[in-house]
Enzyme design. Sequence first.
Site, PDB file in Angstrom:
ATOM      1  N   CYS A 116      18.366  25.179   6.045  1.00 18.23           N
ATOM      2  CA  CYS A 116      19.357  24.851   5.013  1.00 18.23           C
ATOM      3  C   CYS A 116      19.206  25.697   3.528  1.00 18.23           C
ATOM      4  O   CYS A 116      20.047  25.875   2.857  1.00 18.23           O
ATOM      5  CB  CYS A 116      19.390  23.371   4.430  1.00 18.23           C
ATOM      6  SG  CYS A 116      19.571  22.296   5.914  1.00 18.23           S
ATOM      7  N   HIS A 259      21.938  22.417  -2.737  1.00 19.58           N
ATOM      8  CA  HIS A 259      22.369  22.326  -1.185  1.00 19.58           C
ATOM      9  C   HIS A 259      22.967  20.627  -1.040  1.00 19.58           C
ATOM     10  O   HIS A 259      22.210  19.631  -1.413  1.00 19.58           O
ATOM     11  CB  HIS A 259      21.222  22.468  -0.519  1.00 19.58           C
ATOM     12  CG  HIS A 259      21.209  21.911   1.187  1.00 19.58           C
ATOM     13  ND1 HIS A 259      22.256  22.388   1.614  1.00 19.58           N
ATOM     14  CD2 HIS A 259      20.283  21.201   1.796  1.00 19.58           C
ATOM     15  CE1 HIS A 259      22.037  21.639   3.079  1.00 19.58           C
ATOM     16  NE2 HIS A 259      20.519  21.068   2.894  1.00 19.58           N
ATOM     17  N   ASN A 289      26.427  17.900   5.375  1.00 17.10           N
ATOM     18  CA  ASN A 289      25.070  18.759   5.169  1.00 17.10           C
ATOM     19  C   ASN A 289      25.615  19.867   6.300  1.00 17.10           C
ATOM     20  O   ASN A 289      25.310  19.748   7.378  1.00 17.10           O
ATOM     21  CB  ASN A 289      24.056  18.063   5.450  1.00 17.10           C
ATOM     22  CG  ASN A 289      22.637  19.223   5.465  1.00 17.10           C
ATOM     23  OD1 ASN A 289      22.987  20.179   5.438  1.00 17.10           O
ATOM     24  ND2 ASN A 289      21.600  18.530   5.584  1.00 17.10           N
TER      25      ASN A 289
HETATM   26  O1  UT7 Z   1      19.303  19.766   4.728  1.00 16.60           O
HETATM   27  C1  UT7 Z   1      17.880  19.692   4.536  1.00 16.60           C
HETATM   28  C2  UT7 Z   1      17.046  18.613   5.338  1.00 16.60           C
HETATM   29  N1  UT7 Z   1      17.862  17.170   5.211  1.00 16.60           N
HETATM   30  C3  UT7 Z   1      17.713  16.580   4.267  1.00 16.60           C
HETATM   31  O2  UT7 Z   1      17.489  16.813   3.046  1.00 16.60           O
HETATM   32  C4  UT7 Z   1      17.884  15.088   4.407  1.00 16.60           C
HETATM   33  C5  UT7 Z   1      17.034  14.047   3.522  1.00 16.60           C
HETATM   34  N2  UT7 Z   1      17.112  12.703   4.112  1.00 16.60           N
HETATM   35  C6  UT7 Z   1      18.117  11.811   3.753  1.00 16.60           C
HETATM   36  O3  UT7 Z   1      19.105  12.464   3.358  1.00 16.60           O
HETATM   37  C7  UT7 Z   1      18.169  10.498   3.983  1.00 16.60           C
HETATM   38  O4  UT7 Z   1      16.595  10.228   4.581  1.00 16.60           O
HETATM   39  C8  UT7 Z   1      18.888   9.966   5.336  1.00 16.60           C
HETATM   40  C9  UT7 Z   1      20.088   9.914   4.954  1.00 16.60           C
HETATM   41  C10 UT7 Z   1      18.515  10.841   6.562  1.00 16.60           C
HETATM   42  C11 UT7 Z   1      18.473   8.544   5.692  1.00 16.60           C
HETATM   43  O5  UT7 Z   1      18.518   7.683   4.494  1.00 16.60           O
HETATM   44  P1  UT7 Z   1      17.429   6.705   3.889  1.00 16.60           P
HETATM   45  O6  UT7 Z   1      17.906   5.782   2.858  1.00 16.60           O
HETATM   46  O7  UT7 Z   1      16.123   7.610   3.896  1.00 16.60           O
HETATM   47  O8  UT7 Z   1      17.167   5.761   5.275  1.00 16.60           O
HETATM   48  P2  UT7 Z   1      15.810   5.473   5.769  1.00 16.60           P
HETATM   49  O9  UT7 Z   1      15.524   6.627   7.068  1.00 16.60           O
HETATM   50  O10 UT7 Z   1      14.831   4.811   5.148  1.00 16.60           O
HETATM   51  O11 UT7 Z   1      16.498   4.190   6.927  1.00 16.60           O
HETATM   52  C12 UT7 Z   1      16.568   2.939   6.132  1.00 16.60           C
HETATM   53  C13 UT7 Z   1      17.399   2.030   7.391  1.00 16.60           C
HETATM   54  C14 UT7 Z   1      16.543   1.934   8.468  1.00 16.60           C
HETATM   55  O12 UT7 Z   1      16.814   0.548   8.952  1.00 16.60           O
HETATM   56  P3  UT7 Z   1      15.331  -0.426   8.774  1.00 16.60           P
HETATM   57  O13 UT7 Z   1      14.065   0.136   9.312  1.00 16.60           O
HETATM   58  O14 UT7 Z   1      15.447  -0.372   7.277  1.00 16.60           O
HETATM   59  O15 UT7 Z   1      15.816  -1.710   9.448  1.00 16.60           O
HETATM   60  C15 UT7 Z   1      17.392   2.963   9.464  1.00 16.60           C
HETATM   61  O16 UT7 Z   1      17.049   2.625  10.821  1.00 16.60           O
HETATM   62  O17 UT7 Z   1      18.694   2.651   7.744  1.00 16.60           O
HETATM   63  C16 UT7 Z   1      18.512   2.572   8.968  1.00 16.60           C
HETATM   64  N3  UT7 Z   1      19.313   3.796   9.199  1.00 16.60           N
HETATM   65  C17 UT7 Z   1      20.912   3.641   9.410  1.00 16.60           C
HETATM   66  N4  UT7 Z   1      21.610   2.587   9.324  1.00 16.60           N
HETATM   67  C18 UT7 Z   1      22.911   2.842   9.762  1.00 16.60           C
HETATM   68  C19 UT7 Z   1      19.215   5.034   9.508  1.00 16.60           C
HETATM   69  N5  UT7 Z   1      20.360   5.721   9.735  1.00 16.60           N
HETATM   70  C20 UT7 Z   1      21.454   4.873   9.648  1.00 16.60           C
HETATM   71  C21 UT7 Z   1      22.709   5.053   9.914  1.00 16.60           C
HETATM   72  N6  UT7 Z   1      23.641   4.001   9.872  1.00 16.60           N
HETATM   73  N7  UT7 Z   1      23.395   6.159  10.417  1.00 16.60           N
END
Ligand code: UT7
Length: 338
Positions: A116, A259, A289
């Site tokens: 990225c 980004h 993204n």
């Molecule tokens: O491009 C450069 C590289 N990439 C990035 O910069 C991405 C950086 N990371 C992020 O943007 C975020 O970490 C994500 C968008 C990927 C995830 O968001 P988050 O707020 O960090 O969520 P999390 O991974 O901490 O997950 C929170 C909850 C989990 O459920 P439990 O364990 O709390 O029950 C996940 O299973 O959200 C759940 N979850 C979802 N729920 C509904 C994860 N993805 C989804 C989804 N829909 N698509």
Amino acid sequence: MTQHAALIGLGAHLPPRQVTNDDLSRTLDTSDEWIATRTGIRTRRWATPGQATGDLAVEAGHRALKSAGLAPEPGAVDVLVLATTTPDHPCPATAPRVAARLGLGPIAAYDMGAACSGFVYALATAAAQISAGQARRVLVIGAETMSSLLDTGDRTTAVIFGDGAGAAVLTAVPDAAAPGVLLATDLGSDGSGFDLAYVPGGGSREAAAGPVRDPAAHTLTMQGEKVFAHAVTRMADSVTSLLGRVGWAAGDVDRLVGHQANIRILTSLARRLQFPVERLVLNIDRVGNTSAASIPLALTDAVAAGELTAGDRVVLAAFGGGLSWGSIALTWPEIAAV
Ligand code: UT7
């Protein structure tokens, strides 16, 4: 005489296939509400069958040349750099074929692999080639079909990424203070975090492990929370050191073009830099993204929306797999995005 690299052209291209959060919610355990709140994304584009990264790159390249007032012909530019994580083939690089399809002649053409951060790495490298006298004009393209790397059953990645391409033309100018001159660049990496966002298979590491190929290993896997934390701190540190080099305070910056990975990453970055959130350039809601295409797509949208005007002090900031990051400062030139 020392030459400086100035931005003179900007163009972008998106594939026509729109994929909304509701579309994804039909097959994945997710919702428009979760995706919009946690990432800021409402819709994205995915390539249609038969559309590869090189196809998007050619379109964006054409538009950037047009924006710079250049015809796509031999002599238009002397280097083409294509930033991508999703090349058309593992070998050879995609850039030479893009240059050939654009009719640019037998110029130097190479791919830049910095995930990225690729577009910022490619711009910085192109500017260095101009300053070193190796090139007079360079076409820099960021193009991705991230959909080709996705496990569409994995909600932690499938909802985030989109496809697209953006491009810029840099030209040599003698005046270091001319509009559009890249005033400073800052690049960095930390390979100890290589596996925080990566595709395990498809490379020599997989071949070295044995003859069995696992198709599941050819999709992107990401430890989202850890990547999020790195993205904020690495971009903030990079921008801070960049501003020190240019002699600007955060408050002097008119537009921060980060980004577009997650709206919460960008607002956290702004808070950390004590930069007004209203001055962030944002288009993540419409494109998701798009990895190396993210910054040129955001720039093109911002010009079209009148959010970037000549004389603005602009900072570009990127972060991605590698881990890799970078930032660039420039004063915005008079430019028509195509
Ligand atoms: O491009 C450069 C590289 N990439 C990035 O910069 C991405 C950086 N990371 C992020 O943007 C975020 O970490 C994500 C968008 C990927 C995830 O968001 P988050 O707020 O960090 O969520 P999390 O991974 O901490 O997950 C929170 C909850 C989990 O459920 P439990 O364990 O709390 O029950 C996940 O299973 O959200 C759940 N979850 C979802 N729920 C509904 C994860 N993805 C989804 C989804 N829909 N698509």
